[in-house]
Design a protein around this motif. Sequence first.
Motif, mmCIF file in Angstrom:
data_model
loop_
_atom_site.group_PDB
_atom_site.id
_atom_site.type_symbol
_atom_site.label_atom_id
_atom_site.label_comp_id
_atom_site.label_asym_id
_atom_site.label_seq_id
_atom_site.Cartn_x
_atom_site.Cartn_y
_atom_site.Cartn_z
ATOM 1 N N GLY A 534 0.817 -1.204 0.000
ATOM 2 C CA GLY A 534 0.000 0.000 0.000
ATOM 3 C C GLY A 534 0.850 1.252 0.000
ATOM 4 O O GLY A 534 1.997 1.243 0.474
ATOM 5 N N ILE A 535 0.308 2.330 -0.557
ATOM 6 C CA ILE A 535 1.030 3.602 -0.636
ATOM 7 C C ILE A 535 0.075 4.742 -0.312
ATOM 8 O O ILE A 535 -1.027 4.815 -0.853
ATOM 9 N N ASP A 536 0.496 5.614 0.579
ATOM 10 C CA ASP A 536 -0.242 6.849 0.869
ATOM 11 C C ASP A 536 0.569 7.995 0.275
ATOM 12 O O ASP A 536 1.656 8.317 0.752
ATOM 13 N N LEU A 547 4.954 4.225 2.593
ATOM 14 C CA LEU A 547 4.847 2.904 1.980
ATOM 15 C C LEU A 547 4.557 1.868 3.060
ATOM 16 O O LEU A 547 5.188 1.880 4.127
ATOM 17 N N TYR A 548 3.646 0.943 2.764
ATOM 18 C CA TYR A 548 3.286 -0.125 3.696
ATOM 19 C C TYR A 548 3.765 -1.466 3.128
ATOM 20 O O TYR A 548 3.678 -1.695 1.922
ATOM 21 N N PHE A 549 4.216 -2.355 4.028
ATOM 22 C CA PHE A 549 4.826 -3.602 3.578
ATOM 23 C C PHE A 549 4.255 -4.815 4.307
ATOM 24 O O PHE A 549 3.779 -4.713 5.439
ATOM 25 N N LYS A 550 4.374 -5.976 3.620
ATOM 26 C CA LYS A 550 4.120 -7.266 4.241
ATOM 27 C C LYS A 550 5.375 -8.116 4.090
ATOM 28 O O LYS A 550 6.394 -7.639 3.599
ATOM 29 N N ASN A 551 5.316 -9.372 4.549
ATOM 30 C CA ASN A 551 6.489 -10.267 4.580
ATOM 31 C C ASN A 551 7.603 -9.691 5.457
ATOM 32 O O ASN A 551 8.791 -9.757 5.111
#
Length: 644
Positions: A534-536, A547-551
């Motif tokens: 995701g990005i705001d 920036l939003y991250f997983k893993n």
Amino acid sequence: MGDLRLPRLISDGMILQQKKQIKMWGFDRPGRKVMLSFLGEEYVAVADGQGRFEAVLPSMEPGGPYNLYIGNENGEEIVVTDILIGDVWLCAGQSNMELPMERVKDRYPEEIRECSEPFIRTFKVIEHSDFHGPLRELQSGSWEKADTGTILKFSATAYFFAKQMYQMTGVPVGLINTSLGGSRIQSWMSREMLQGDVEDLLLAEKYADDAFVAGQLERNQENMEAWHRNLDEQDQGLKRNFKELKAPEPSFKEVSIPFFFRDTQLQGFIGSVWFLRNFQVTGGLAGKAAKLWLGTIVDSDTVYINGVMVGHTDYQYPPRKYEIPEGLLREGENTIVIRVKCENGHGRFTDGKKYALWNDEEEIDLTGKWYYEIGAACEQIEPTDFVNWKPTGLYNGMVAPCRPYTLAGILWYQGESNTHVPEVYLELMKRMVAGYRKEWGEELPFLYVQLPNFAIDRYDSDADETGQGWPVVRELQRRAKKLPRVGMAVTMDLGEDNDLHPLNKKEVGFRLAMLAAKMLYGIASECEGPEICGIDYEMEKTGAVLLYFKNITDGMYAYGGEKGNEIRDFELRDEQGIWHRAAAVIKEDTIRLTPVERIRIRPCGVRYLFSNISHGAMIYNRAGFPLSPFVNEKQEDTNENTVE
């Protein structure tokens, strides 16, 4: 000789796929009954009108070794011995998949010295193309176990993948190696997969003309022989026997090795150049065997020590690693002479490589001052027509005959040769994945390697003019992750900026194996790097981007670079389409970006590592897997964005 015969893949030492129905096929006289016996069970097949028979064996557990017995009504019998049941992977692509353990032996000497892996086996399909249609049978190849006598021939990427898989699962691993240096993705696709690509299909049709192909191959040979013959006839160094020189002649000029010809009076030079250097030898090397390493040289070289030839390489990519025999080096002054041929005006001694003569007792550094003299100048060599790289050829000749063989999945390492027209790579990759799965009749796992770092604009004379071919292909490879049952190994930290063929294949194999272990065996592990989710674009209306991250189970960190782990590879795009370098701050599962320049912009895009090499630290999760390069353009209907 009888009528009963088997394809090359069904032969001694083969590995059959576990836990799936197994196709077993061969050839006999049409209408003849064939009996197969395996693990105490009997199977009957009848050869069809084309003389092909097929039997389907049931799903089996890993194990072996076993024997397979095949006989016909005529009393002919074939026994296939030493069969294992495990996982079988088709390993396809270009040079970085093909690159053998021979090329990495100095990096991993213990792997060569101690290799004894009877449960890892490979079947190397030798280069062969066909443009008429899919072949029924492979033209070459046999199964080989990994041991000290064979390991140097194994694909390094595939071997390290297999070794890691075996260590994690205890299941035998078979590797069907269908790879060829320089090949394009279209080479590995069928006509059906290329349907609608008029240019590629016309090219395939053109090369289906055997007379035309024979003419191209003959022309290649004639052009090459004529160019080298003419150069040799004019070369003053050959006429004056430069290899026997003990000191430079007055006409010789100075140069410092390593260097690019373009940075000297040799800029654009095509022809032959002789290089000479004297060096002193003491007791540690005198009379003893030694190694001579000369980095890489463009395009070809012949090397003499004290007038004796000690090495020759025909083209630019292999590392120059030559053996000096006992008795050749003498105490005191010695001379090394190198004859270099430059075919296209881009000569060099590659920087960042080792140039030395050495053994376990002593090492002589060969960088620095040398002397050179031009042997002869000539015209540029005529371009070679690499017939085997043309569309459909390698698929028909090397992959199609493997289709009946049951697989665990496909490993793919390719893309370098498609960076000149990168925009179509994602579409081609989608078609190829779908096409292979259709041919094998199941949704096979497809694991691939994203292109690594490589300063192509500096080290490859064929680089595209924009210098963005590699970053674009990387981005399209990343987007291919949206396909079902695919996995991508990020390798932007595993390449070598000055080498198209990086040596760190062990980590590449490891990353592929971790993906496979999770996909096939459900082994719970973080097997990929941080993934942006995701990005705001309008955080606090300050021009910052979040920036939003997983893993990232245990968080992220930055590592590497020359300035204390500083992150330097994020960029923000403004409304005019100009990219600005961005400062990055990691906090838990987010990264906050702001322009480095003291300006206010309204960010409309973000990208990371959109370049041929990294300029600072890379971002990893705590499991040690890196964040992939990526590009995102803001969608105007929302501030929250996800990356394609």
